[in-house]
Design a protein around this motif. Structure first.
Motif, short mmCIF file in Angstrom:
data_model
loop_
_atom_site.label_atom_id
_atom_site.label_comp_id
_atom_site.label_asym_id
_atom_site.label_seq_id
_atom_site.Cartn_x
_atom_site.Cartn_y
_atom_site.Cartn_z
N GLN A 147 0.83 -1.20 0.00
CA GLN A 147 0.00 0.00 0.00
C GLN A 147 0.87 1.25 0.00
O GLN A 147 0.61 2.21 -0.73
CB GLN A 147 -0.90 -0.01 1.24
N ILE A 148 1.93 1.23 0.82
CA ILE A 148 2.86 2.37 0.87
C ILE A 148 3.59 2.49 -0.48
O ILE A 148 3.74 3.58 -1.02
CB ILE A 148 3.88 2.20 2.00
N VAL A 170 10.37 1.75 2.11
CA VAL A 170 8.94 1.40 2.11
C VAL A 170 8.61 0.56 3.33
O VAL A 170 7.62 0.81 4.04
CB VAL A 170 8.57 0.66 0.81
N THR A 216 8.72 2.66 6.49
CA THR A 216 7.55 3.53 6.60
C THR A 216 6.32 2.74 7.04
O THR A 216 5.53 3.20 7.88
CB THR A 216 7.28 4.25 5.27
N ALA A 217 6.15 1.54 6.48
CA ALA A 217 5.03 0.69 6.88
C ALA A 217 5.12 0.32 8.36
O ALA A 217 4.12 0.33 9.09
CB ALA A 217 4.98 -0.56 6.01
N TYR A 249 4.01 3.28 10.45
CA TYR A 249 2.56 3.42 10.50
C TYR A 249 1.93 2.35 11.39
O TYR A 249 0.92 2.61 12.06
CB TYR A 249 1.96 3.38 9.10
N PRO A 273 5.93 11.70 0.72
CA PRO A 273 5.23 10.75 -0.13
C PRO A 273 3.94 11.33 -0.67
O PRO A 273 3.25 12.09 0.01
CB PRO A 273 4.96 9.57 0.83
N SER A 276 0.21 11.99 -1.74
CA SER A 276 -1.09 11.69 -1.19
C SER A 276 -2.10 12.61 -1.82
O SER A 276 -1.79 13.44 -2.62
CB SER A 276 -1.08 11.82 0.33
N ALA A 324 -1.99 9.96 7.03
CA ALA A 324 -1.27 8.72 7.26
C ALA A 324 -2.25 7.66 7.74
O ALA A 324 -3.27 7.98 8.33
CB ALA A 324 -0.18 8.95 8.33
#
Length: 379
Positions: free
Chosen positions: A235-236, A249, A252-253, A256, A368, A370, A375
């Motif tokens: 998804q990221i 990536v 970042t995941a 989150y 990133p 959006s 987020a």
């Protein structure tokens, strides 16, 4: 002057007191005394083991960074529980006392030592001058940085005593470049336009993710927070146009995932200033037409998504302040995006300041892509 003009006004007393505190700090060899979130920072302050023990005895919550010769101490309050932060004269008096407790009395200035050697009859006078300097320097007002914040070469940021090195940042970027090569033109279809090269993360983006990950891990461990959802790296990857197996990536995941466990308060209504900044950011991103007024755009922008983003920002900002984040000057102001407008260079609509506060709710940094979108959160 007092006999002739009366007591000087508070502003004059403040200026004099700050100058005196500078003299005191420099007598100890300090060049940096400044506020950092909810902490006071002193440096350079090399401490041998004995003085490190003394520091911990007087201030158990202090942090000594040996690599930086730097001491960080929580800002004092009027009471241990429920008190207000000290400021002005009480704050600098407290700082002077800390230096005296840990380091002892300041050394005599060199010119006074020379006077003692040349004219023994002046010993008593010089001693009095030295004692008078120490006494008046302890009555100071407001904390003022003596110079720019000092940072260790090769360190991108500190979270408490944890170092995020420039090498670690470079490693993440190199991994992203290796796993996301620019598409090559094929000889068979020269007329076809080449696919756009992937937008690799910038150094500031990487530092913000690494910093907030460290803060989130620490507060989760301290408070027993558990992730409430698992974010799929795919998804990221789709959102920022990179391969799912890219380290950035996955990092970042994981961030989150961690953030999903931190409680967020009730939705926060934006202020007029925040709405104005939000509309300005939308216009820079091309998402809001140039001729639209703040009032006209507010009905479209001020909704549940924005208010939850502001609540998220506030809870994360409090966590960052509690963990003494120091950022290398090259990355300041550093902001982690909570809500962004999509553009060729995405524009942050709502962001969390990391380290030194940003100059407003809206900042332009590489983030990133959006929609503007928040987020990943619970619901």
């Amino acid at each position: 002057m007092t006999d002739r003009y009366g007591e000087p006004p508070a502003q004059v007393q403040n200026l004099i007191a700050v100058a005196r505190f500078r003299l005191l700090a420099r007598s100890y060899g300090l060049t940096d005394v400044s506020m950092q979130g909810k902490h006071l920072r002193f440096g350079p302050l090399p401490l041998p083991d004995s003085k490190q023990l003394r520091l911990k005895r007087y201030h158990p919550d202090s942090v000594y960074k040996a690599a930086l010769d730097q001491v960080s101490v929580p800002r004092p309050t009027t009471r241990r529980v429920g008190g207000d932060p000290l400021r002005d004269q009480p704050l600098l008096e407290w700082c002077a006392q800390l230096l005296s407790d840990v380091l002892g009395a300041p050394p005599l200035p060199r010119r006074w030592v020379l006077v003692q050697r040349v004219a023994r009859g002046h010993e008593r006078v010089t001693g009095m001058r030295a004692r008078r300097l120490l006494a008046v320097a302890s009555v100071a007002v407001g904390l003022v940085a003596l110079s720019g914040c000092r940072s260790e070469p090769g360190v991108a940021a500190y979270v408490g005593d944890h170092r995020i090195t420039e090498d670690a940042v470079t490693e993440v970027i190199d991994d992203a470049r290796e796993k996301n090569p620019a598409p090559a033109e094929t000889a068979e279809t020269p007329q076809m336009p080449a696919a756009p090269a992937p937008r690799l993360p910038g150094r500031s983006e990487v530092v913000s993710v690494l910093v907030l990950t460290e803060v989130c891990d620490r507060i989760s461990a301290a408070e027993g927070y558990q992730p409430q959802r698992e974010v799929d790296p795919a998804q990221i990857a789709q959102g920022i146009g990179l391969s799912p197996d890219t380290g950035y990536v996955r990092q970042t995941a994981e961030l989150y995932d961690c953030l999903s466990g931190i409680p967020v308060g009730e939705p926060v209504a934006p202020t007029e200033q925040e709405l104005a900044e939000l509309v300005a950011a939308g216009k820079r991103a091309g998402a809001v037409p140039a001729d639209v007024t703040v009032e006209q755009a507010a009905s479209q922008l001020d909704g549940e998504q924005l208010r939850f983003a502001l609540a998220n920002r506030n809870s994360l900002a409090q966590a960052v302040e509690a963990y003494d984040v120091t950022v290398n000057p090259r990355y300041r102001p550093l902001v982690f995006p909570v809500l962004s407008f999509s553009a060729e260079t995405p524009i942050v609509a709502v962001g969390v300041p990391l380290g030194e506060p940003a100059s407003g709710a809206v900042s332009d940094i590489s983030t990133p892509k959006s929609q503007p979108t928040a987020a990943p959160t619970d619901g």
